[in-house]
Enzyme design. Sequence first.
Site, PDB file in Angstrom:
ATOM      1  CB  ALA A 114     -16.377  19.348  62.546  1.00  0.00           C
ATOM      2  CE  LYS A 115     -11.274  15.681  57.385  1.00  0.00           C
ATOM      3  NZ  LYS A 115     -11.613  16.483  56.269  1.00  0.00           N
TER       4      LYS A 115
END
Length: 429
Positions: A114-115
């Site tokens: 994720a980011k």
Amino acid sequence: MITQEVEKETPQKQGMLNNVMRQFNNASDIIELNTNIRKILGITNNELVVHFPVKMDNGEVEVFTGYRVQHNNALGPYKGGLRYHPTVDIDAARALAMWMTWKTSLAGLPYGGAKGGIQLDPTKYSTSELERITRRFTYALGDNIGPELDIPAPDVNTNPQTMAWILDTYMSTKSPNERSTNMHVVTGKPIGAGGSEGRDRATGYSVFLNIKFWAAHTNTTLKNKKFIVQGFGNVGYWAAHFLENEGAKMVGVQDAFGSIYNPDGIDVESLLAYNQSHGNIVGFANTVSIPTEDFFSLACDICIPAALGNQITISNANAIKASVIAEGANGPTDVEAEQMLLQRGVAILPDILCNSGGVIGSYFEWLQNRNGEIWSLEEVMQKLEKKLYESFKKVIEVSENRNVDKRTAAFIIAIERLEQAYVQRGIFP
Ligand code: GLU
């Protein structure tokens, strides 16, 4: 086959999404990845965009846009940093989330990718404004993050203090008897607030170790080797610190404000002190300022891009003098530049291998929080080195056996691990 839709034509951001998709498709073609799994991995699972108001110091309200993109969680909870930068947008978050999936898979961690972050220039805000922005962003993310769901960490322009604010805000929304079970909702915390020894230096250490492993693999040493670093934040500083300890010499540094050069060497610790008191590296004693566009052409043996994506492109790739590029940043080299460099025999230690010490350090912090343990610095560094060496060896092995570059090898290892998980588990329902 590019399945992730690319929205905007801004070179820096759209470039990153294009690059990660091309890297993924290239490795998938080589291993003839199952087409159904390719469809799943070619797109992000969830994308959250939040607009939230924050009261500024002058009493006015400003509305910010924050992002969290969750690419894949087949191997475990989503994991990846939050960055505060004007270039943060949905495509940047998508690209960076994908790189996290490959990075955690390659490292053999029980995590997905994720980011996220906020589109802003943090230098324009006071500390108390940044605190309110961070807390309100955390509140807006709500239960879309969580210690067993999605675990943020520091990235560009965020730090242990940012993580402490996130932790405190997230915990405050839980009932009193649940609060301390949420310590591992973020990693990269200050040690006093549940952080781990060694997490601060973990990313830079992995950049350094990968260079060291590469030197050993090519029968050379780091003594008197010259290196340049783009970005003197957490990653750039620690990589430089460990390289200098090993006898290498830092000759050029670039930050967001300028580039400095001294062919006889720049003292790493003095530059850190200067940077802390001045807010940037420009004007440091015994260095000359050089134009930004000349930075990558400086004479050196090792080049460490440790800032933003798409910094090494067709416009500067052929000017690079270094024989090895160690990617501290995520996505610093674009696909065309990589081809040019490989043709010239320049070795590239790819981001998902080279900077993976950060997320491995995060995993150690998460494990300690989850199990109520506290490990010593020596223990953390030893475990980190062991894991990094395993990854390095695997990448070299696959790269030699399949006759592919090291990035492609790293992607192959990462994708094959995910493929196996999908094949064994099948697709619900
Ligand atoms: N932001 C770092 C990275 O890009 C660390 C992520 C983490 O520790 O979760 O790998």
